[in-house]
Design a protein around this motif. Structure first.
Motif, PDB file in Angstrom:
ATOM      1  N   PRO A   1      11.359   3.643  -3.451  1.00 20.41           N
ATOM      2  CA  PRO A   1      10.772   3.315  -2.147  1.00 20.41           C
ATOM      3  C   PRO A   1       9.238   3.413  -2.159  1.00 20.41           C
ATOM      4  O   PRO A   1       8.559   2.638  -1.491  1.00 20.41           O
ATOM      5  CB  PRO A   1      11.372   4.343  -1.187  1.00 20.41           C
TER       6      PRO A   1
ATOM      7  N   LYS B   1       7.301   2.742  -4.746  1.00 26.19           N
ATOM      8  CA  LYS B   1       6.823   1.532  -5.418  1.00 26.19           C
ATOM      9  C   LYS B   1       6.854   0.339  -4.468  1.00 26.19           C
ATOM     10  O   LYS B   1       5.932  -0.474  -4.445  1.00 26.19           O
ATOM     11  CB  LYS B   1       7.644   1.230  -6.662  1.00 26.19           C
ATOM     12  N   LYS B   2       7.903   0.244  -3.671  1.00 22.79           N
ATOM     13  CA  LYS B   2       7.997  -0.863  -2.722  1.00 22.79           C
ATOM     14  C   LYS B   2       6.830  -0.829  -1.732  1.00 22.79           C
ATOM     15  O   LYS B   2       6.236  -1.863  -1.413  1.00 22.79           O
ATOM     16  CB  LYS B   2       9.331  -0.820  -1.978  1.00 22.79           C
TER      17      LYS B   2
ATOM     18  N   ASP C   1       3.735  -1.961  -3.543  1.00 22.72           N
ATOM     19  CA  ASP C   1       3.789  -3.415  -3.717  1.00 22.72           C
ATOM     20  C   ASP C   1       3.423  -4.154  -2.426  1.00 22.72           C
ATOM     21  O   ASP C   1       2.937  -5.280  -2.471  1.00 22.72           O
ATOM     22  CB  ASP C   1       5.176  -3.864  -4.181  1.00 22.72           C
ATOM     23  N   GLN C   2       3.644  -3.509  -1.281  1.00 22.46           N
ATOM     24  CA  GLN C   2       3.310  -4.106   0.015  1.00 22.46           C
ATOM     25  C   GLN C   2       1.855  -3.837   0.414  1.00 22.46           C
ATOM     26  O   GLN C   2       1.419  -4.245   1.483  1.00 22.46           O
ATOM     27  CB  GLN C   2       4.260  -3.591   1.095  1.00 22.46           C
TER      28      GLN C   2
END
Length: 94
Positions: A61, A63-64, A67-68
């Motif tokens: 989560p 990393k997500k 990435d955003q």
């Protein structure tokens, strides 16, 4: 390492990790303060150490969010990664 206060209002040092995306950003970058679930009371259980080792169970989560485009600060909590005891109460016999 940063300065905060314990539940009695006493100044203490706590460690943590700051993560930022590698992408450039114009203007302010949104920041999320993330407090992962504890995984033990020993210093080796500090989320910052688990992230560095690649064993933090909440890394996906994080990393997500990176990435955003979010920057993240992740606490290790009082007494995990720094001297002193964690704030969990001692176990009491039944």
């Amino acid at each position: 390492m940063y300065r905060t206060t314990d539940r009695a209002g006493k100044a203490i040092a706590v460690t943590g990790t700051m993560l930022a995306p590698r992408t450039s950003q114009h203007g302010p970058r949104p920041i999320i303060a993330f407090a992962p679930g504890t995984q033990g009371l020993a210093d080796r259980c500090a989320p910052s150490r688990r992230l560095a080792e690649g064993t933090e169970y909440e890394a996906l989560p994080l990393k997500k969010l990176l990435d955003q485009g979010y920057a993240l600060v992740v606490t290790d909590y009082q007494g995990i990664g720094t001297p002193g005891a964690h704030t969990y109460p001692p176990e009491r016999p039944n």
